[in-house]
Motif scaffolding. Structure first.
Motif, PDB file in Angstrom:
ATOM      1  N   ARG A  47       1.223  -1.229  -0.142  1.00  0.00           N
ATOM      2  CA  ARG A  47       0.391  -0.206   0.219  1.00  0.00           C
ATOM      3  C   ARG A  47       1.136   0.900  -0.200  1.00  0.00           C
ATOM      4  N   THR A  48       0.743   2.139  -0.690  1.00  0.00           N
ATOM      5  CA  THR A  48       0.907   3.513  -0.570  1.00  0.00           C
ATOM      6  C   THR A  48       0.336   4.603   0.103  1.00  0.00           C
ATOM      7  N   PRO A  49       1.572   5.360   0.964  1.00  0.00           N
ATOM      8  CA  PRO A  49       0.886   5.999   1.678  1.00  0.00           C
ATOM      9  C   PRO A  49      -0.284   6.883   1.709  1.00  0.00           C
ATOM     10  N   GLY A  50      -1.616   6.915   2.375  1.00  0.00           N
ATOM     11  CA  GLY A  50      -2.059   7.606   2.113  1.00  0.00           C
ATOM     12  C   GLY A  50      -3.520   6.471   1.617  1.00  0.00           C
ATOM     13  N   SER A  51      -2.757   5.677   1.568  1.00  0.00           N
ATOM     14  CA  SER A  51      -3.998   4.961   0.243  1.00  0.00           C
ATOM     15  C   SER A  51      -5.167   3.660   1.672  1.00  0.00           C
ATOM     16  N   GLU A  52      -4.710   4.542   2.710  1.00  0.00           N
ATOM     17  CA  GLU A  52      -5.684   3.895   3.333  1.00  0.00           C
ATOM     18  C   GLU A  52      -7.608   4.672   2.906  1.00  0.00           C
ATOM     19  N   LEU A  53      -8.460   3.208   3.259  1.00  0.00           N
ATOM     20  CA  LEU A  53      -9.832   3.910   2.884  1.00  0.00           C
ATOM     21  C   LEU A  53     -10.312   4.340   4.246  1.00  0.00           C
ATOM     22  N   PHE A  54      -9.701   4.097   5.253  1.00  0.00           N
ATOM     23  CA  PHE A  54     -10.490   4.687   6.576  1.00  0.00           C
ATOM     24  C   PHE A  54      -9.772   4.615   7.611  1.00  0.00           C
ATOM     25  N   SER A  55      -9.708   6.010   8.228  1.00  0.00           N
ATOM     26  CA  SER A  55      -8.222   6.278   8.762  1.00  0.00           C
ATOM     27  C   SER A  55      -8.508   5.591  10.661  1.00  0.00           C
ATOM     28  N   PRO A  56      -7.573   5.170  11.000  1.00  0.00           N
ATOM     29  CA  PRO A  56      -7.781   4.780  12.117  1.00  0.00           C
ATOM     30  C   PRO A  56      -8.532   5.408  13.180  1.00  0.00           C
ATOM     31  N   GLY A  57      -8.627   6.609  13.296  1.00  0.00           N
ATOM     32  CA  GLY A  57      -9.791   6.764  13.614  1.00  0.00           C
ATOM     33  C   GLY A  57     -11.548   6.697  13.604  1.00  0.00           C
ATOM     34  N   ASP A  58     -11.292   6.626  12.368  1.00  0.00           N
ATOM     35  CA  ASP A  58     -12.954   5.933  11.519  1.00  0.00           C
ATOM     36  C   ASP A  58     -12.961   4.772  12.166  1.00  0.00           C
ATOM     37  N   ASP A  89     -24.558   2.001   6.835  1.00  0.00           N
ATOM     38  CA  ASP A  89     -24.675   2.724   6.196  1.00  0.00           C
ATOM     39  C   ASP A  89     -23.525   3.929   6.545  1.00  0.00           C
ATOM     40  N   THR A  90     -23.526   4.228   8.007  1.00  0.00           N
ATOM     41  CA  THR A  90     -22.015   5.235   8.088  1.00  0.00           C
ATOM     42  C   THR A  90     -20.806   5.125   7.234  1.00  0.00           C
ATOM     43  N   ALA A  91     -20.587   3.523   7.057  1.00  0.00           N
ATOM     44  CA  ALA A  91     -19.323   3.214   7.291  1.00  0.00           C
ATOM     45  C   ALA A  91     -19.095   2.872   5.080  1.00  0.00           C
ATOM     46  N   ALA A  92     -20.388   2.784   4.436  1.00  0.00           N
ATOM     47  CA  ALA A  92     -20.570   2.759   2.897  1.00  0.00           C
ATOM     48  C   ALA A  92     -20.598   4.096   2.700  1.00  0.00           C
ATOM     49  N   THR A  93     -20.873   4.938   3.192  1.00  0.00           N
ATOM     50  CA  THR A  93     -20.747   6.629   3.162  1.00  0.00           C
ATOM     51  C   THR A  93     -18.977   7.071   3.123  1.00  0.00           C
ATOM     52  N   GLN A  94     -18.542   6.692   3.912  1.00  0.00           N
ATOM     53  CA  GLN A  94     -17.385   6.405   4.301  1.00  0.00           C
ATOM     54  C   GLN A  94     -16.317   6.507   3.267  1.00  0.00           C
ATOM     55  N   LEU A  95     -16.681   5.214   2.435  1.00  0.00           N
ATOM     56  CA  LEU A  95     -15.778   4.293   1.689  1.00  0.00           C
ATOM     57  C   LEU A  95     -16.255   5.257   0.749  1.00  0.00           C
ATOM     58  N   ALA A  96     -17.667   5.536   0.548  1.00  0.00           N
ATOM     59  CA  ALA A  96     -17.703   5.941  -1.390  1.00  0.00           C
ATOM     60  C   ALA A  96     -16.368   7.072  -1.726  1.00  0.00           C
ATOM     61  N   ASP A  97     -17.098   7.946  -0.566  1.00  0.00           N
ATOM     62  CA  ASP A  97     -16.274   9.250  -0.144  1.00  0.00           C
ATOM     63  C   ASP A  97     -14.380   8.913  -0.411  1.00  0.00           C
TER      64      ASP A  97
END
Length: 140
Positions: A47-58, A89-97
């Motif tokens: 994985r390249t830096p910044g390629s995480e789909l969710f931040s650890p906090g999210d 729903d929250t996870a799906a929205t964050q994933l789409a973003d």
């Protein structure tokens, strides 16, 4: 008696075509992947830096939302399912973003450069980024 690897007897392969298949597969190189470059695996090594789909906090917040929903099921099954639906729903929205942002980042590497054509290496890296992102997405 000494060990001589050149004179070891190997069992006969029941499928004579398997050697040809192995050789032809080894020679195959996907576009955007240099020969010998590994495919994306389940680990995070590629994985390249910044390629995480969710931040650890999210990720922690979403996990907590789901755990709360699961823990309330015995006392209030409907409420638990509604909370799980909200978490999903929250996870799906964050994933789409996150995917939209990843797409913008990938495009920026090869488009919109004052009319100049990107170099082959830039295109190779862009293709590699698309491939890695798609492989991760298809593992969901």
């Amino acid at each position: 008696m000494t060990y001589d690897p050149e004179h070891i007897q190997h069992p006969q392969d029941p499928n004579p075509d398997s050697t040809e298949q192995h050789i032809s597969q080894a020679a195959f190189t996907e576009p955007g992947r240099a020969p010998g470059e590994p495919t994306v695996s389940g680990d995070d090594a590629h994985r390249t830096p910044g390629s995480e789909l969710f931040s650890p906090g999210d990720r922690d917040k979403l996990t907590t939302l789901l755990q709360q929903a699961l823990s309330t099921f015995v006392e209030s099954p409907r409420q638990a399912v509604e909370e799980a639906d909200h978490a999903f729903d929250t996870a799906a929205t964050q994933l789409a973003d996150a995917l939209a942002e990843r797409r913008r980042t990938l495009r920026a590497h090869w488009q919109g450069r004052d009319g100049t054509e990107p170099q082959t290496e830039e295109l190779r890296l862009a293709l590699r980024g698309y491939r890695e992102s798609m492989e991760r997405l298809l593992r969901i």
